[in-house]
Design an enzyme around this catalytic site. Structure first.
Site, PDB file in Angstrom:
ATOM      1  N   ASP A  35     -41.237   4.509 -25.756  1.00 39.95           N
ATOM      2  CA  ASP A  35     -41.030   4.804 -24.334  1.00 39.95           C
ATOM      3  C   ASP A  35     -41.686   3.702 -23.506  1.00 39.95           C
ATOM      4  O   ASP A  35     -42.064   2.664 -24.053  1.00 39.95           O
ATOM      5  CB  ASP A  35     -41.617   6.189 -24.016  1.00 39.95           C
ATOM      6  N   GLU A  77     -35.303  14.130 -21.650  1.00 39.29           N
ATOM      7  CA  GLU A  77     -36.744  13.934 -21.768  1.00 39.29           C
ATOM      8  C   GLU A  77     -37.431  14.118 -20.432  1.00 39.29           C
ATOM      9  O   GLU A  77     -38.493  14.714 -20.339  1.00 39.29           O
ATOM     10  CB  GLU A  77     -37.032  12.522 -22.316  1.00 39.29           C
ATOM     11  N   GLU A  78     -36.783  13.602 -19.383  1.00 40.45           N
ATOM     12  CA  GLU A  78     -37.412  13.591 -18.048  1.00 40.45           C
ATOM     13  C   GLU A  78     -37.549  14.993 -17.450  1.00 40.45           C
ATOM     14  O   GLU A  78     -38.199  15.167 -16.430  1.00 40.45           O
ATOM     15  CB  GLU A  78     -36.605  12.701 -17.087  1.00 40.45           C
ATOM     16  N   HIS A 105     -35.707   8.163 -25.499  1.00 39.99           N
ATOM     17  CA  HIS A 105     -34.828   9.006 -24.671  1.00 39.99           C
ATOM     18  C   HIS A 105     -33.808   8.187 -23.899  1.00 39.99           C
ATOM     19  O   HIS A 105     -34.057   7.057 -23.490  1.00 39.99           O
ATOM     20  CB  HIS A 105     -35.628   9.943 -23.761  1.00 39.99           C
ATOM     21  N   ASP A 109     -37.177   2.892 -17.919  1.00 37.82           N
ATOM     22  CA  ASP A 109     -37.655   4.146 -18.511  1.00 37.82           C
ATOM     23  C   ASP A 109     -36.425   4.998 -18.779  1.00 37.82           C
ATOM     24  O   ASP A 109     -35.922   5.660 -17.882  1.00 37.82           O
ATOM     25  CB  ASP A 109     -38.618   4.837 -17.541  1.00 37.82           C
ATOM     26  N   HIS A 120     -39.730   5.038 -12.359  1.00 30.96           N
ATOM     27  CA  HIS A 120     -39.199   6.129 -11.524  1.00 30.96           C
ATOM     28  C   HIS A 120     -38.934   5.672 -10.086  1.00 30.96           C
ATOM     29  O   HIS A 120     -39.120   6.438  -9.135  1.00 30.96           O
ATOM     30  CB  HIS A 120     -40.119   7.367 -11.559  1.00 30.96           C
TER      31      HIS A 120
HETATM   32 ZN    ZN Z   1     -39.729   7.829 -20.385  1.00 28.68          ZN
END
Ligand code: ZN
Length: 344
Positions: free
Chosen positions: A228, A205-206, A62, A175, A319
């Site tokens: 990922d 994706e998130e 992603h 990420d 994140h």
């Molecule tokens: Zn991810």
């Protein structure tokens, strides 16, 4: 490879705003593929044709990252925001951010009350993101609008890619820009592959694995892999019991994740990964994780079901404004994927 990761990490790409990241990847990958398209959702799909009697394999990574979008501008020019993807409120406070507008970039800081005027009880409290605001230096709502700030602008962390030590690097959005690098490099390096390979750089994706859902349906591949990142459990404040993979020990091969909404990796794919790793002496770590999941979960459930596996880069502090990875894990992932594709 480090330079590509640097470019991708520094580029803005909150879910729904993946264009800048997509442009970098497209330019990088054009000479190595037979077809390139961007589908209705915005997924970048590149294909390398194989023999007609061989299977087709989808590799998904992603493009999008977690971040913020503009929700409201008040009369004094302060900007209020919504989170996009999973963010812990405390990581936002007092960060320097970038608002991406039609007139270009503007910087802002997420403001807060200085300690001098805090009451004793406030010291122990986490400030909620609903009580936070972004100070972009505008003097009024009109001023902010003149700058080009409008509802829905993406806001990213102002983090710069940095080498910490040797192969250990820090930056935002590893990420999943780390996964994007693995995918780009795999396409570049693979030789003598008989299968048709679709590399799909997915959007959104998130916020619910959305791009993977539509692209897998469109391509209907025989086999699939999601690439990922996963949580490394090798730093203070977390235990290996909670997250039993380490940075630098090779990619984590997901056996299962995400509980009822996650994936149980297809055995046929798991076996292929294990056998390839053993044959070529590539380090891997098996992971049965709890929390999150990846594009792989939705790809596997497409149409009548698609045998799917997940290769994940162990990553610290995902994140947040600064995540950390070991480039050696990227190298091992590329090696593993390339060898697997060449043997299909
Ligand atoms: Zn991810």
């Amino acid at each position: 490879m480090k330079q590509l990761l640097e470019k991708l990490s520094n580029a803005p790409g909150v879910s729904g705003h993946e264009e800048a990241v997509k442009d970098i990847i497209r330019a990088e990958i054009v000479p190595y593929v037979n077809h390139i398209e961007v589908d209705t959702m915005g997924n970048l799909i590149v294909t390398r044709d194989g023999d007609i009697d061989k299977p087709s394999i989808m590799l998904a990574a992603h493009l999008d990252e977690v971040g913020l979008i503009v929700r409201y501008i008040d009369n004094d020019g302060y900007v209020f925001f919504n989170p996009v993807g999973g963010l812990f409120d405390q990581t936002l406070l007092n960060q320097k951010m970038v608002v991406h507008t039609r007139n270009g970039k503007y910087f802002g800081v997420i403001g807060s009350k200085p300690p001098h005027v805090m009451k004793a009880a406030e010291y122990d409290k986490v400030i909620k993101k609903d009580d936070m605001f972004l100070d972009i230096g505008a003097t009024s709502k009109k001023d902010a609008e003149k700058m080009g700030i409008e509802i829905g602008n993406q806001i990213t962390f102002d983090s710069r890619f940095t080498v910490l030590h040797d192969d250990i690097v820090a930056g935002k959005a590893f990420d999943n820009r780390a996964g994007c690098v693995v995918l780009v490099e795999t396409i570049k390096r693979m030789k003598d592959v008989k299968a048709t390979v679709h590399a799909v750089f997915t959007v959104q994706e998130e916020v619910g694995l959305k791009g993977a859902k539509t692209s897998a349906y469109k391509l209907n591949p025989d086999f699939a892999f999601a690439i990922d990142v996963t949580i490394a459990g090798d730093h203070p404040g977390i235990s290996m019991k909670e997250a039993p993979v380490k940075m630098g020990a090779g990619p984590a091969i997901i056996v299962s994740d995400g509980e009822s909404r996650g994936i149980i990796a297809s055995k046929i794919i798991l076996d292929r990964i294990k056998n390839t790793a053993e044959e070529y002496n590539i380090p891997i770590q098996l992971e049965a994780s709890g929390g999150g999941t990846t594009d792989g979960a939705l790809i596997q459930l497409t149409r009548a079901g698609i045998p799917t596996g997940v290769i994940s880069i162990p990553t610290r502090y995902i994140h947040t404004p600064h995540s950390v990875i070991d480039m050696k894990d990227l190298e091992a992932s590329i090696n593993l994927l390339t060898k697997m594709l060449e043997s299909w």
